[in-house]
Scaffold this motif. Structure first.
Motif, mmCIF file in Angstrom:
data_model
loop_
_atom_site.group_PDB
_atom_site.id
_atom_site.type_symbol
_atom_site.label_atom_id
_atom_site.label_comp_id
_atom_site.label_asym_id
_atom_site.label_seq_id
_atom_site.Cartn_x
_atom_site.Cartn_y
_atom_site.Cartn_z
ATOM 1 N N GLY A 112 0.792 -1.217 0.000
ATOM 2 C CA GLY A 112 0.000 0.000 0.000
ATOM 3 C C GLY A 112 0.825 1.269 0.000
ATOM 4 O O GLY A 112 0.250 2.359 0.104
ATOM 5 N N ALA A 113 2.133 1.150 -0.120
ATOM 6 C CA ALA A 113 2.971 2.352 -0.096
ATOM 7 C C ALA A 113 2.902 3.134 -1.396
ATOM 8 O O ALA A 113 3.287 4.311 -1.430
ATOM 9 C CB ALA A 113 4.421 1.970 0.182
ATOM 10 N N GLY A 114 2.419 2.498 -2.467
ATOM 11 C CA GLY A 114 2.376 3.182 -3.747
ATOM 12 C C GLY A 114 3.647 2.957 -4.531
ATOM 13 O O GLY A 114 4.514 2.151 -4.158
ATOM 14 N N PRO A 115 3.811 3.672 -5.641
ATOM 15 C CA PRO A 115 5.016 3.491 -6.463
ATOM 16 C C PRO A 115 6.280 3.884 -5.698
ATOM 17 O O PRO A 115 6.278 4.845 -4.924
ATOM 18 C CB PRO A 115 4.763 4.417 -7.664
ATOM 19 N N LEU A 116 7.333 3.139 -5.920
ATOM 20 C CA LEU A 116 8.587 3.411 -5.219
ATOM 21 C C LEU A 116 9.176 4.753 -5.611
ATOM 22 O O LEU A 116 9.868 5.395 -4.812
ATOM 23 C CB LEU A 116 9.598 2.304 -5.510
ATOM 24 N N SER A 117 8.888 5.198 -6.824
ATOM 25 C CA SER A 117 9.417 6.496 -7.252
ATOM 26 C C SER A 117 8.872 7.631 -6.393
ATOM 27 O O SER A 117 9.543 8.646 -6.189
ATOM 28 C CB SER A 117 9.076 6.739 -8.725
ATOM 29 N N ALA A 118 7.643 7.454 -5.859
ATOM 30 C CA ALA A 118 7.070 8.494 -5.000
ATOM 31 C C ALA A 118 7.712 8.483 -3.615
ATOM 32 O O ALA A 118 7.692 9.508 -2.924
ATOM 33 C CB ALA A 118 5.556 8.300 -4.884
ATOM 34 N N LEU A 119 8.251 7.338 -3.201
ATOM 35 C CA LEU A 119 8.904 7.262 -1.896
ATOM 36 C C LEU A 119 10.356 7.723 -1.943
ATOM 37 O O LEU A 119 10.930 8.070 -0.903
ATOM 38 C CB LEU A 119 8.870 5.819 -1.381
ATOM 39 N N GLN A 120 10.956 7.707 -3.130
ATOM 40 C CA GLN A 120 12.363 8.071 -3.244
ATOM 41 C C GLN A 120 12.584 9.519 -2.828
ATOM 42 O O GLN A 120 11.997 10.437 -3.391
ATOM 43 C CB GLN A 120 12.838 7.863 -4.685
ATOM 44 N N PRO A 121 13.423 9.764 -1.810
ATOM 45 C CA PRO A 121 13.678 11.150 -1.377
ATOM 46 C C PRO A 121 14.343 11.944 -2.493
ATOM 47 O O PRO A 121 15.305 11.489 -3.110
ATOM 48 C CB PRO A 121 14.622 10.983 -0.182
ATOM 49 N N PRO A 122 13.833 13.134 -2.779
ATOM 50 C CA PRO A 122 14.450 13.956 -3.842
ATOM 51 C C PRO A 122 15.837 14.423 -3.437
ATOM 52 O O PRO A 122 16.107 14.687 -2.269
ATOM 53 C CB PRO A 122 13.479 15.126 -3.980
ATOM 54 N N GLN A 123 16.697 14.501 -4.445
ATOM 55 C CA GLN A 123 18.069 14.923 -4.189
ATOM 56 C C GLN A 123 18.176 16.439 -4.306
ATOM 57 O O GLN A 123 17.690 17.039 -5.266
ATOM 58 C CB GLN A 123 19.032 14.248 -5.174
ATOM 59 N N LEU A 124 18.803 17.051 -3.308
ATOM 60 C CA LEU A 124 18.960 18.490 -3.252
ATOM 61 C C LEU A 124 20.323 18.899 -3.791
ATOM 62 O O LEU A 124 21.160 18.062 -4.134
ATOM 63 C CB LEU A 124 18.794 18.972 -1.805
#
Length: 485
Positions: free
Chosen positions: A25-37
């Motif tokens: 139920g976490a959804g797509p893994l791409s949405a969980l990936q922390p964005p790089q700053l």
């Protein structure tokens, strides 16, 4: 925890950290990936919030709600894909009961990969229905799942927990050894420990090697403790509470390895290896009857005299023992012969390479892993070939290093004969479905076949020369081995 996993690592070893698996139920893994700053850092706030939501809403959540483990493949294994690692992570969290398959209210967890050979699994201990999960025997269950995954994916298979011929150093012992070594060498904290002086190795490992080298050539209990003292090992005897004259056990320690209060840290024989307890050692010395063929050799070894052509005689003894092992009708008899052959190889490695070690000492370590039985069970000792092998081990210990070309050729013959015995031991372990020991035996055989004895070694004794007993060990400053495997 997430800041470390998505950071550069202690030695800049984290490469492209990414989420490869997550809870149902976490959804797509791409949405969980922390964005790089900018600057390479990752924004972890969203992922942290998602993982912590059940904890904050939980009913009496634990003070320490984090569960973490790492899962690593063997260096010889192929590189697994992200999908394969995701399957492995899911099997592990299901096996320990944190996130059973088909349970929508299980805990939230993620698997982070930042290198080719391993992943980290991070989970919270509060389910999404607000109940706390207390993993029970999670280590045992996780390791059992790993053994199944190794077979399923065709990976390197290791021993089940608690098997083998030694007690491995704990992470605290390894970290302490690294700190002491860094302090003695002046290296900066976090750098790889130097092996100089043997301080890069955990004291438990150093003591285990020294005690095993002494046990391989000792003739009785008094000789064993005398040789330990000459080897620079501190010994503390444990006596019976009913009869103070009766020794029931012993413990060993090293100078310089102390507690915070300055007391020497002692390790009982059983904490070094299951077969190094005093009762097991006593059975080693008394369980094998003296053989007629080796009687004279045993007396010469006890007197410190070395007959000529010791290496040739030892090779013949190993060849006869090899034939007896292959013809043995009982696995216990074959194990007893292999157990004694491990003593012979250990004594040979110590005599020819000293504490500094080398390829023969490494081969002896691998052979030792393959030869010893599980849980320190001592195989049948009333085997004449085992007694002959131990007699030759004592003679080689008195002989010391090879010094002449003829001795060198005989030494090569001895090593190659031991390599053939190691191959037969590997076949035995495979028949017993003890694959980790079979691999260790084949690895030892390969190293033995490539070995070149150190002919003309400085300080080598000529056969026939009388040696003091117990022998004076090499300087501890020459100990450069002991890297944890």
């Amino acid at each position: 925890m997430l800041r470390y996993l998505f950071g550069p690592g202690k030695r800049e070893e984290h490469v492209r950290p990414r989420v490869v698996a997550a809870w149902d139920g976490a959804g797509p893994l791409s949405a969980l990936q922390p964005p790089q700053l900018a600057g390479g850092w990752h924004d972890l706030r969203a992922l942290t919030e998602l993982l912590e939501q059940p904890v904050r809403a939980g009913f009496r959540p634990p003070a320490k709600p984090l569960w973490h483990t790492s899962i690593r493949t063997h260096p010889t294994d192929r590189i697994l894909s992200d999908a394969q690692w995701a399957h492995i992570a899911g099997e592990i969290v299901a096996a320990i009961g944190l996130a059973p398959h088909g349970d929508p209210d299980a805990v939230r967890w993620v698997a982070v990969r930042h290198n080719d050979d391993h992943i980290h699994v991070v989970a919270t201990l509060v389910r999404q229905d607000r109940r706390t999960v207390w993993p029970w025997q999670d280590k045992r269950k996780a390791q059992a799942a790993c053994r199944d995954l190794e077979e399923r994916f065709g990976l390197y298979r290791v021993a089940r927990p608690g098997k083998g011929s030694r007690r491995w150093p704990s992470p605290a012992e390894l970290n302490k050894a690294a700190r002491l070594d860094a302090a003695s060498s002046g290296a900066r904290p976090g750098r790889r420990a130097s092996r100089a002086g043997g301080r890069g190795a955990a004291p438990r490992e150093v003591l285990r090697r020294r005690v095993r080298e002494v046990a391989a050539i000792a003739t009785d209990e008094a000789d064993f403790f005398a040789r330990l003292a000459h080897a620079g090992v501190r010994v503390k005897l444990r006596r019976s509470t009913r009869d103070p004259q009766q020794v029931t056990g012993y413990a060993t320690g090293m100078d310089g390895h102390t507690t915070a209060s300055g007391d020497t840290v002692f390790y009982g024989g059983g904490r070094l290896a299951p077969d190094l307890t005093l009762p097991q050692l006593r059975s080693r010395w008394t369980g094998t009857p003296p053989s007629t063929a080796g009687g004279n050799a045993a007396r010469l070894a006890a007197m410190g005299n070395v007959p000529p052509d010791v290496a040739r005689r030892a090779a013949e003894t190993v060849r006869d023992a090899h034939e007896a092992m292959r013809a043995a009708s009982s696995p216990a008899v074959a194990s007893a012969i292999a157990y004694a052959a491990a003593d012979l190889l250990t004594a040979t490695a110590h005599a020819w390479e000293g504490r500094a070690g080398g390829p023969l000492s490494d081969a002896a370590e691998w052979f030792d892993r393959a030869a010893h039985d599980w849980h320190g069970r001592v195989p049948a000792r009333r085997v004449s070939q085992a007694g002959q092998l131990r007699t030759m081990a004592r003679l080689i210990a008195v002989m010391g290093a090879v010094s002449r070309d003829r001795d060198t050729l005989a030494a090569l013959h001895l090593v190659f004969t031991l390599a053939a015995l190691a191959e037969s031991l590997a076949d035995l372990r495979e028949a017993q479905d003890r694959l980790h020991q079979a691999r260790a035996a084949r690895h030892a055989a390969g190293q033995l076949r490539q070995y070149q004895p150190p002919a003309g070694t400085a300080g080598a004794r000529t056969p026939g020369m009388r040696a003091a007993r117990p022998p004076v060990p090499d300087s501890p400053a020459t100990d450069r081995r002991g890297q944890q495997r």
